[in-house]
Design an enzyme around this catalytic site. Structure first.
Site, PDB file in Angstrom:
ATOM      1  N   HIS A 108      -2.783   1.144   6.892  1.00 24.92           N
ATOM      2  CA  HIS A 108      -3.017   1.333   5.461  1.00 24.92           C
ATOM      3  C   HIS A 108      -2.679   2.763   5.051  1.00 24.92           C
ATOM      4  CE1 HIS A 108      -4.669   0.587   1.562  1.00 24.92           C
ATOM      5  NE2 HIS A 108      -5.686   1.409   1.716  1.00 24.92           N
ATOM      6  N   CYS A 147       0.807  -1.222   0.000  1.00 33.88           N
ATOM      7  CA  CYS A 147       0.000   0.000   0.000  1.00 33.88           C
ATOM      8  C   CYS A 147       0.840   1.272   0.000  1.00 33.88           C
ATOM      9  CB  CYS A 147      -0.994  -0.004   1.153  1.00 33.88           C
ATOM     10  SG  CYS A 147      -0.252  -0.102   2.789  1.00 33.88           S
TER      11      CYS A 147
END
Length: 322
Positions: free
Chosen positions: A163, A88
């Site tokens: 994230h 990510c």
């Protein structure tokens, strides 16, 4: 998303400006990244022009959570889905720099962006994460995985998953690019005057942060901006040519601070690349030889028990940190 297994070959990435800046340098992109501790106008002014914000948060599956903004299924810019674990950070960087017009970039990156033009987000994400050279650039600043605990029958613990996403301006609107969402999220138009897109982004990010409990430290914010060193060097030359010694002295201080920061980042990145298993093994041998290993082991157990007790007091389960 980070915090999952690394079977994809992509390793965890720290939310650290030195790591991101080194990644951009490897990609041939002349931008830098800095930590942000405030979104007030004065703090942001120090990093202008800012092209994007990279936001890290603890991911929690909440289907009922109300979403800000609206999905833009017809988004005409660059957007890639995250299709493998732990990628990510680089996906966030790609989704940011892929939407900055006229941005210089290295040949390999330019070829990859060109190759994925016209692809849907899922296929583009697969193409990006299948790139060996990009994965190697991503992993180059992750600590070496020298010890494997597989096959030891140790109990598995739940890991907190973090994230990275991006907020940036595109065609007069502030967008949120999250590789785990179906489409980019449009958060509305911004005014060109004043702070421009930063004012709208501040509103959106502060609303996002407000969803966390007061005092939470489960997120961080990074600014992707122009490298100030070339501009400072031009200002210094102009001040010296004009004989403005006072201005030149001030610029020299700023330039020195920036260069010192880059030196610190380079040193920290060298530490990240180093394998410390040999050092640890030598220290353990020295402790054992000096008859101090058992005492050190007992002290370590006591420290771990204290950490577990503190987490239980806070209502947290025993988790490994990313």
């Amino acid at each position: 998303m980070s915090g999952e297994d690394d079977s994809s070959g992509w390793q965890l990435t720290e939310s650290d400006p030195g790591v991101f800046t080194e990644l951009l340098k490897t990609l041939g992109v002349p931008l830098v990244v800095d930590d942000l501790y405030s979104l007030d106008a004065a703090s942001l002014a120090a990093f202008q022009p800012i092209h994007a914000f990279v936001f890290l948060f603890k991911w929690v599956s909440s289907p009922s959570e109300s979403m800000q903004g609206q999905f833009d299924v017809d988004f005409p810019g660059f957007f890639a889905h995250q299709v493998v674990n732990n990628a990510c950070a680089t996906l966030a960087v790609m989704n940011a720099i892929g939407n900055i017009p006229g941005l210089p970039m290295g040949t390999q990156l330019a070829d990859l962006v060109s190759f994925t033009t016209g692809m849907d987000p899922q296929t583009r994400g697969m193409a990006i994460t299948s790139s060996d050279w990009l994965r190697e650039a991503h992993n180059s600043l992750s600590p070496p995985s020298a010890i494997s605990l597989e096959g030891l029958g140790l109990p598995k613990t739940a890991e907190e998953a973090y994230h990275f996403i991006v907020y940036l301006p595109f065609m007069g609107c502030v967008y949120e690019l999250d590789g785990l969402k179906q489409s980019p999220v449009r958060h509305g138009a911004f005014q060109e005057q004043g702070e421009g897109w930063l004012a709208k982004a501040r509103e959106v990010i502060e609303a996002r942060i407000a969803t966390y409990p007061p005092g939470s430290l489960e997120f961080s914010l990074l600014a992707l901006h122009e490298d100030p060193i070339p501009n400072l060097e031009r200002q210094l030359s102009a001040a010296q040519a004009a004989g403005n010694n006072a201005a030149a002295e001030e610029i020299l201080i700023e330039l020195s601070n920036e260069n010192n920061k880059r030196e610190r980042w380079a040193f920290e990145n060298s530490l990240r690349r180093h394998n410390y298993v040999g050092l640890i093994h030598a220290l353990l041998k020295a402790l054992a030889k000096g008859g101090k290993l058992d005492a050190a082991k007992d002290a370590a157990k006591k420290t771990m028990q204290e950490r577990i007790a503190k987490r239980k007091e806070k209502g947290e389960s025993s988790m490994d940190e990313d």
